[in-house]
Write an enzyme that holds these catalytic residues in place. Structure first.
Site, PDB file in Angstrom:
ATOM      1  CE  LYS A  38      -0.026   0.466   5.070  1.00 28.67           C
ATOM      2  NZ  LYS A  38      -1.502   0.126   6.302  1.00 28.67           N
ATOM      3  NE  ARG A 137      -6.314   0.548  11.109  1.00 27.52           N
ATOM      4  CZ  ARG A 137      -5.043   0.796  11.364  1.00 27.52           C
ATOM      5  NH1 ARG A 137      -4.074   1.663  10.929  1.00 27.52           N
ATOM      6  NH2 ARG A 137      -5.208  -0.794  10.478  1.00 27.52           N
ATOM      7  CE1 TYR A 265      13.738  32.130   1.853  1.00 23.56           C
ATOM      8  CE2 TYR A 265      13.751  30.127   1.465  1.00 23.56           C
ATOM      9  CZ  TYR A 265      13.187  30.946   0.693  1.00 23.56           C
ATOM     10  OH  TYR A 265      13.418  31.336  -0.306  1.00 23.56           O
ATOM     11  CG  MET A 314       9.186  23.646  -2.328  1.00 24.14           C
ATOM     12  SD  MET A 314       8.573  24.694  -3.048  1.00 24.14           S
ATOM     13  CE  MET A 314       7.556  25.609  -1.667  1.00 24.14           C
TER      14      MET A 314
END
Length: 370
Positions: A38, A137, A265, A314
């Site tokens: 998955k 769950r 930054y 980023m």
């Protein structure tokens, strides 16, 4: 090794096979293996990984959603696939590709039966019953068993291929009593269901941690996930597994800064002496957690532990390489053999699962196979 990319997720398929062999040695010969692929095989690449798993004679593949099963079928994989959490609007497509759904409440049972009738399926279709034994769950509860058995007895459209549940704390020795409680519940639920069905579906509850610690819980099948990808549920057993996944990037630029100058930054890092820094071409958009900024995390460059300085950007980050012999173009290991994904997870205050699955799709996957 120059891949002409900003970052590489390198996947050693031979190590994957070796890890599967390691787990097989812990199981009875008749115990089946279900491989969890998955979330794109935990971000590693479901298609390539699944092809390797099929070669390794895995009995079942398991995905979270129908779309993931469709991707495997379109890649030519014909192995049995369990879909763990099928959305209502995915049943038609699931049936069309011959995947098998997890049924975890009466709504899913009834909706799936309706779709079988609409699709004029002639033979009883395999389903997998999910039981809630304490994790709370998905799954049928103890109070549901009487009605569930009644509905299954009156339903000629489905056949139960397996009954399963999920351990909540099989990786925690201090919680062995709760794991034993879940196992007892599961066997009681299963016995009632199988007795009334008149046949014995496969039963499975053990995950990677249980295979490591509690082999007596293996039953008919076990579900391997993070372990086969080279990450042990406990750091103490990590040496038993081969490293499958390595995340690496490259030094884009090396620059010198003077004492007192800042980096990145926010100016959160200011050099306390003249320094040499490396700009590395991977950032938080690639899955490098921003919490690792400002010397909270480190990477390895040419075998040397190197702190991340300033705020992760980023698309890149900076590392202090004042004491590292390196040049532009050199590899930077984010995680792999050293540092391990465990180390990075500890630095990021999370778990190895999240680190691996966070690696963004734009990071090229490269598969090594002899």
């Amino acid at each position: 090794m120059n891949y002409n990319r900003h970052a590489i997720l390198q996947v050693d398929l031979n190590a994957l096979t070796e890890n599967i062999s390691f787990f097989r040695r812990k199981l009875k010969p008749e115990t089946k293996l279900m491989a969890m692929v998955k979330a794109d095989a935990y971000g590693i690449g479901a298609t390539e990984v699944s092809k390797q798993l099929v070669k390794s004679n895995i009995d079942y593949l398991a995905v979270a959603y129908t779309e993931e099963a469709i991707e495997l079928r379109e890649a030519g994989i014909t192995h049995p696939i369990l879909v763990m959490n099928t959305a209502q609007d995915g049943y038609d497509r699931l049936i069309s590709i011959n995947a098998e759904p997890s049924i975890f409440n009466f709504r899913t049972l009834n909706l799936f039966t309706e779709k079988l009738i609409e699709n004029k399926i002639q033979q009883a279709y395999p389903i997998h019953l999910k039981l809630n034994t304490g994790m709370n769950r998905l799954g049928f509860d103890r109070k549901d068993l009487h009605d569930l058995i009644t509905e299954l007895a009156d339903n000629p459209y489905v056949k139960v291929a397996s009954v399963f549940s999920h351990f909540a704390v099989s990786d925690e020795p201090m919680e062995n009593d709760f794991t034993a409680f879940q196992f007892k519940n599961f066997n009681e639920f299963y016995d009632k269901i199988s007795f009334n069905l008149g046949y014995k579906p496969l039963k499975h509850i053990a995950n990677t941690a249980a295979v490591f610690r509690l082999p007596e819980y293996q039953l008919d099948m076990v579900r391997l996930g993070i372990g086969m990808y080279g990450v042990s549920p406990s750091l103490e057993r990590q040496q038993d597994l081969k490293t499958v996944v390595t995340l690496k990037s490259f030094i884009t630029q090396i620059r010198k800064i003077n004492k007192g100058e800042s980096v990145s930054y926010g100016r959160n890092f200011k050099a306390d002496k003249d320094s040499k820094i490396a700009v590395v071409s991977i950032g938080y958009a690639d899955g490098l957690h921003r919490i690792l900024s400002n010397e909270n995390g480190y990477v390895f460059i040419n075998g040397k532990k190197t702190p991340i300085i300033g705020s992760i950007c980023m698309d890149m980050f900076m590392a202090n390489v004042s004491d590292v012999d390196c040049k532009e173009g050199d590899e930077v290991i984010i995680f792999g053999e050293n540092p391990s994904v465990y180390e990075l997870a500890n630095q990021a205050k999370t778990i190895p699962y999240e680190i691996i699955t966070s690696v963004a799709p734009r990071v090229k996957r490269v598969y090594l196979n002899k």
